[in-house]
Design a protein around this motif. Structure first.
Motif, mmCIF file in Angstrom:
data_model
loop_
_atom_site.group_PDB
_atom_site.id
_atom_site.type_symbol
_atom_site.label_atom_id
_atom_site.label_comp_id
_atom_site.label_asym_id
_atom_site.label_seq_id
_atom_site.Cartn_x
_atom_site.Cartn_y
_atom_site.Cartn_z
ATOM 1 N N GLU A 227 0.838 -1.169 0.113
ATOM 2 C CA GLU A 227 0.067 -0.001 0.041
ATOM 3 C C GLU A 227 0.777 1.362 -0.101
ATOM 4 O OE1 GLU A 227 -2.474 -0.188 3.448
ATOM 5 O OE2 GLU A 227 -3.731 -1.985 2.526
ATOM 6 N N GLU A 228 1.841 0.997 0.726
ATOM 7 C CA GLU A 228 2.826 2.362 0.879
ATOM 8 C C GLU A 228 3.405 2.634 -0.304
ATOM 9 O OE1 GLU A 228 2.547 4.480 2.992
ATOM 10 O OE2 GLU A 228 2.401 3.554 5.075
ATOM 11 N N ARG B 14 0.909 4.234 -2.624
ATOM 12 C CA ARG B 14 0.732 5.510 -2.336
ATOM 13 C C ARG B 14 2.046 6.648 -2.496
ATOM 14 N NH1 ARG B 14 2.724 8.783 1.648
ATOM 15 N NH2 ARG B 14 3.826 6.870 2.667
ATOM 16 N N GLU C 292 2.106 9.777 -4.981
ATOM 17 C CA GLU C 292 2.233 11.021 -4.511
ATOM 18 C C GLU C 292 3.633 11.704 -5.170
ATOM 19 O OE1 GLU C 292 2.245 10.848 -0.220
ATOM 20 O OE2 GLU C 292 0.375 10.331 -0.152
#
Length: 270
Positions: free
Chosen positions: A63-64, A67, A71
């Motif tokens: 997930e990170e 992300r 970003e």
């Protein structure tokens, strides 16, 4: 890090996810234990001439990664995997980090085959080859996504790669039933397509460009060819059969799981 600049890399985010977002005491303990090694890696990358920042995130790795990729608008996700093939690596278990990123990536994805060595009594991880530009295998199904992947092959050739094989597999399972009599025609048309790509690479500085059109199972034929001393496989992911890939896994994903060398996957535009 040789060859990274050929795929447009100027800045590197060295990223590590702790996987313990909701356990503060453990989170800081793990961070303190891994940060010195990450800083050491950061300094190594800086010496290679890349602008490098370090980012440690608390959450679930897959997930990170997604992300941060969104970003920071990264141009490439790089993950290392050691062992003879990624299929046996813990990261490729169902639900594993690499497996999850591989099946949902919206950014180009480079899986680097690595090996564990010992230097001065200290274990270290190194790429399976010093320079992935040495010998490239480009596999195509002539989809728009495969064409996007070819642009990366062009860049790598411009950066010094001299040897490339252009591979298209005539899918036996699709042709055998109703189209066997048209196989020669298909191969002739596809050879002409690959000849055009070959000329592009020769003009950009490649010296040895081969064309191969085997007949069989695409995944297996690509893997068979890849054993001939290649340092990198380049191909599109989520090509013509995108919906089916969600359920049974694409050719590109199966190649990434089983190949013994690094694999660069270029995703479809969404």
């Amino acid at each position: 890090m040789k060859g990274f600049k050929s795929v447009g890399i100027e800045e590197v985010i060295l990223f590590y996810a702790l996987g313990v977002r909701h356990i503060d005491s453990l989170k800081y303990l793990i961070k303190d234990s891994v940060e010195p090694a990450l800083i050491k890696q950061q300094n190594i990358i800086k010496k290679e001439g890349f602008n490098t920042t370090l980012e440690i995130a608390p959450g679930i790795p897959s997930e990170e990664i997604k992300r941060v990729a969104q970003e920071k608008n990264v141009s490439l996700i790089v993950v290392g995997s050691h062992g003879e093939s990624a299929a046996s690596h813990m990261l490729f278990r169902i639900g594993g980090v690499t497996s999850e990123v591989l099946h949902s990536h919206e950014k180009p994805f480079l899986l680097i085959r690595t090996k564990v060595t010992e230097v001065n009594g200290e274990k270290c991880v190194k790429p399976s080859c010093a320079d992935f530009r040495e010998k490239i295998l480009y596999a195509t199904d002539f989809s728009d996504t495969a064409h996007r992947a070819f642009v990366y092959v062009e860049r790598i050739v411009e950066d010094g790669c001299k040897s490339v094989t252009l591979l298209h597999v005539q899918d036996k399972t699709k042709i055998d039933k109703h189209l066997k009599e048209k196989l020669d025609k298909f191969s002739r048309i596809d050879t002409e397509r690959l000849e055009m790509r070959k000329n592009v690479l020769l003009e950009k500085g490649a010296v040895d460009v081969k064309i191969k059109i085997p007949y069989g199972n695409p995944t297996q034929e690509i893997l068979n060819e890849s054993k001939d001393g290649y340092t990198l496989i380049v191909m599109g992911s989520q090509g013509r059969g995108f919906i089916n890939e969600l359920f049974i896994g694409s050719v590109s994903h199966n190649v990434a799981r089983s190949a013994e060398m690094s694999v660069l996957l270029i995703p479809a535009l969404r």
